[in-house]
Write an enzyme that holds these catalytic residues in place. Structure first.
Site, PDB file in Angstrom:
ATOM      1  N   GLU A 146      10.514  -2.382   7.007  1.00 11.45           N
ATOM      2  CA  GLU A 146      10.083  -1.391   6.017  1.00 11.45           C
ATOM      3  C   GLU A 146       9.237  -1.989   4.884  1.00 11.45           C
ATOM      4  O   GLU A 146       8.175  -1.464   4.567  1.00 11.45           O
ATOM      5  CB  GLU A 146      11.295  -0.616   5.484  1.00 11.45           C
ATOM      6  CG  GLU A 146      11.792   0.369   6.535  1.00 11.45           C
ATOM      7  CD  GLU A 146      13.139   0.983   6.233  1.00 11.45           C
ATOM      8  OE1 GLU A 146      13.678   0.770   5.136  1.00 11.45           O
ATOM      9  OE2 GLU A 146      13.662   1.691   7.115  1.00 11.45           O
ATOM     10  N   ASP A 168      12.376  -2.466  -2.422  1.00 12.02           N
ATOM     11  CA  ASP A 168      12.491  -1.213  -1.677  1.00 12.02           C
ATOM     12  C   ASP A 168      13.926  -0.695  -1.735  1.00 12.02           C
ATOM     13  O   ASP A 168      14.793  -1.182  -1.004  1.00 12.02           O
ATOM     14  CB  ASP A 168      12.047  -1.474  -0.226  1.00 12.02           C
ATOM     15  CG  ASP A 168      12.150  -0.236   0.646  1.00 12.02           C
ATOM     16  OD1 ASP A 168      12.499   0.840   0.128  1.00 12.02           O
ATOM     17  OD2 ASP A 168      11.883  -0.349   1.857  1.00 12.02           O
TER      18      ASP A 168
END
Ligand code: AMP
Length: 563
Positions: A146, A168
């Site tokens: 990601e 994140d």
């Protein structure tokens, strides 16, 4: 062939493609790019996915499930109505809905996908994600970490050549990656994270506060009331991102609760969580052999990074304002689309090179002490090595006339084998000889897609044994086939009725949350709308639906403020 990019998130999922103008997000049946990662079943046994299912979390708590990404890679089975599903199957439903959206949008079948996973997902969780793809009828071309995807979305145009850190914080997971961008090369230097820390934990902290402040009966709280509490906590959390204080009023299990929470109190409540966020950051910085001052940019990704305390914490730690001008909800899907462009060697991306790292240490177990007493992990590929990578090490027999050497292959950072993840094993024959005379060379090769090849060579006979630990299914191939068939037989709620279903589910939730005259009013709205759509002669569903939606919109605002 079109490859789609998919962000299969804990809270929301998105699907994207590399279009003529660059990465593009594809809207779902409601015209939105975010599809809640929620699955439910209705009374007809049809599966509801996304917005409608999310609304039913409160009204149909036992027939609806969210947050299942957290259980990916486990054997946990949930009961939904008369069905039983594993986490891969629940994810497969979300993927099926996204696939249908993309097929509708593109006007052609979609069979291949790149799916994003938290960088810190272990091998079993990665395999479960690939299985989910297969169960949805998708070939998973590759997985993308990601933060790497976020970096691709940002890095192409928005970040100057620099060393930058991606922070994140999604709904359920936290990932940190440090990247180095120079010319068109983007190099991941280190990645670290926590698979069990995300925005939901901040929500849960509020829910816990509500339970204890209002003396709710924690032991006997119903499933439905818990979902209601979570929703209330979520609203409070999001309000605190834009206001200094959030007021609330609700009835939970017959108890009326009312009060307010301000930012300072929320920050106090969640300071243990913020402390946990520092651990992976420190590890990533150390692994990249850097200091915080050397990080030139910090990029915030993931919905939960919208909390002002997160921005402030990151700003303080790195002495600079973090970048967050791209929508944090969309970044990963956009980056996954860039990766599909790279994969299909799109001309616009010809010069871009992306390198990634292996997030975990890979090794084997062996006895290394003189007394042959203690089995410990011997790392062969250290975490955060740039992939692809190949490393080898020699091992020797420990018993006289030993004719076989057995190797267990592990992933993880802990010293004792049992504290790591066992990926598999293999055996190699060696000629009988005095202990220590016969040896093997063990070579680990790890590629960009997370496939580990172990090649073992006897030093004396040169005989070799090879095994690829390539994203093997946690489910057997046969099991997968069977489940694929079983899932294909389950009816999904028709896509063309998704808007009506979402609206009705929302209205029913509002009904459940309101009292007295407001209930009567919502009931009338619901019954009138149902009656209208049940008559095929009625054509102008769209405008009636808009009016219905507006009425709910008005009601929901007043519901929260005035109660
Ligand atoms: P993601 O997995 O990136 O979609 O992030 C979802 C998480 O972001 C959930 O925990 C949401 O509650 C959280 N989130 C989204 N918007 C906000 C906001 N405005 N303030 C606080 N948290 C938010």
């Amino acid at each position: 062939m079109t490859i789609v990019g998919i962000d299969l998130g804990t809270t929301n999922s998105l699907i994207s493609i590399w279009g003529d103008e660059g990465p593009e997000l594809i809207p779902n049946a409601l015209g939105k790019t975010l599809t809640p990662s929620v699955v439910g079943v209705n009374d007809e046994g049809e599966i509801l996915i996304g917005e409608a299912a999310k609304e039913r979390l409160i009204t149909h708590a036992d027939q609806t499930i969210a947050d299942f990404k957290r259980t990916m890679g486990s054997d946990r089975v949930v009961e939904l109505g008369s069905y039983k599903f594993r986490p891969e199957e629940l994810s497969a439903f979300v993927l099926r809905a996204l696939k249908a959206d993309a097929e509708q949008h593109l006007g052609q079948p979609v069979t291949d996908a790149i799916i994003s996973v938290p960088a810190y997902f272990n091998d079993i969780q990665r395999k479960a994600t690939i299985d989910a793809g297969k169960l949805a009828g998708l070939t998973v071309e590759s997985l993308i970490n990601e933060p790497t995807a976020a970096a691709l979305a940002y890095g192409l145009n928005e970040v100057e050549d620099s060393q930058f850190l991606i922070f994140d914080l999604g709904g359920g997971t936290f990932d940190v990656s440090i990247l180095d961008k120079y010319d068109n090369v983007m190099e991941v230097r280190a990645t670290a994270g926590d698979n069990y820390l995300g925005g939901n934990d901040f929500r849960d902290a509020i829910a816990e506060m509500l339970i204890s402040n209002h003396e709710l009966d924690r032991a006997n709280i119903s499933h439905r009331a818990m979902n209601r509490l979570h929703r209330l906590a979520e609203t409070i959390k999001e309000q605190l991102s834009s206001n200094g204080e959030a007021r609330y009023a609700a009835t939970i299990d017959e108890v009326e609760i009312e009060g307010s929470l301000n930012r300072d109190e929320f920050e106090e409540l969640t300071s243990p969580l913020r402390r946990r966020l520092r651990i992976p950051m420190e590890r990533a910085i150390n692994d990249a052999i850097l200091t915080p001052e050397k990080i030139e940019n910090v990029i915030l990704v993931g919905g939960a990074s919208r909390m002002p305390m997160i921005r402030r914490m990151v700003g303080r730690l790195f002495h600079k304002l973090p970048l967050s001008h791209l929508n944090p909800d969309e970044l990963i899907a956009l980056g996954a689309a860039v990766q599909t462009g790279l994969k299909s060697r799109n001309a616009a991306l010809e010069d871009v090179v992306m390198t990634d790292v292996c997030p975990y240490t890979l090794g084997t177990s062996a006895v290394v002490d003189d007394n042959f007493q203690n089995l410990v992990i011997v790392p062969i590929i250290e975490r955060n090595s740039v992939v692809p990578i190949s490393q080898s090490q020699s091992f020797y027999t420990i018993r006289n006339k030993q004719t076989q050497i057995h190797l267990d292959i592990y992933q993880g950072e802990n010293m004792r084998p049992a504290d790591n993840i066992l990926l598999g094993d293999l055996n190699i024959d060696v000629p009988p000889a005095p202990a220590g005379d016969e040896g093997i060379d063990v070579r680990f090769t790890y590629d960009i897609n997370g496939a580990l090849e172990v090649e073992v060579t006897s030093l004396s006979t040169k005989k070799q044994v090879r095994k690829i630990f390539k994203n093997q299914a946690n489910l057997s191939e046969e099991d997968l086939q069977q489940r694929f068939k079983a899932l294909s037989d389950i009816k999904l709620h028709p896509r063309d009725q998704a808007e009506n279903a979402a609206l009705l589910a929302r209205a029913e939730r509002i009904y459940a949350e309101s009292l007295r005259h407001q209930r009567d009013y919502v009931r009338t709205l619901i019954l009138d709308f149902e009656q209208f759509i049940s008559d095929p002669k009625n054509r102008d569903v769209a405008s009636i639906r808009d009016a219905f939606s507006e009425a709910l919109e008005e009601l929901e605002g007043s519901l929260f403020d005035s109660e």
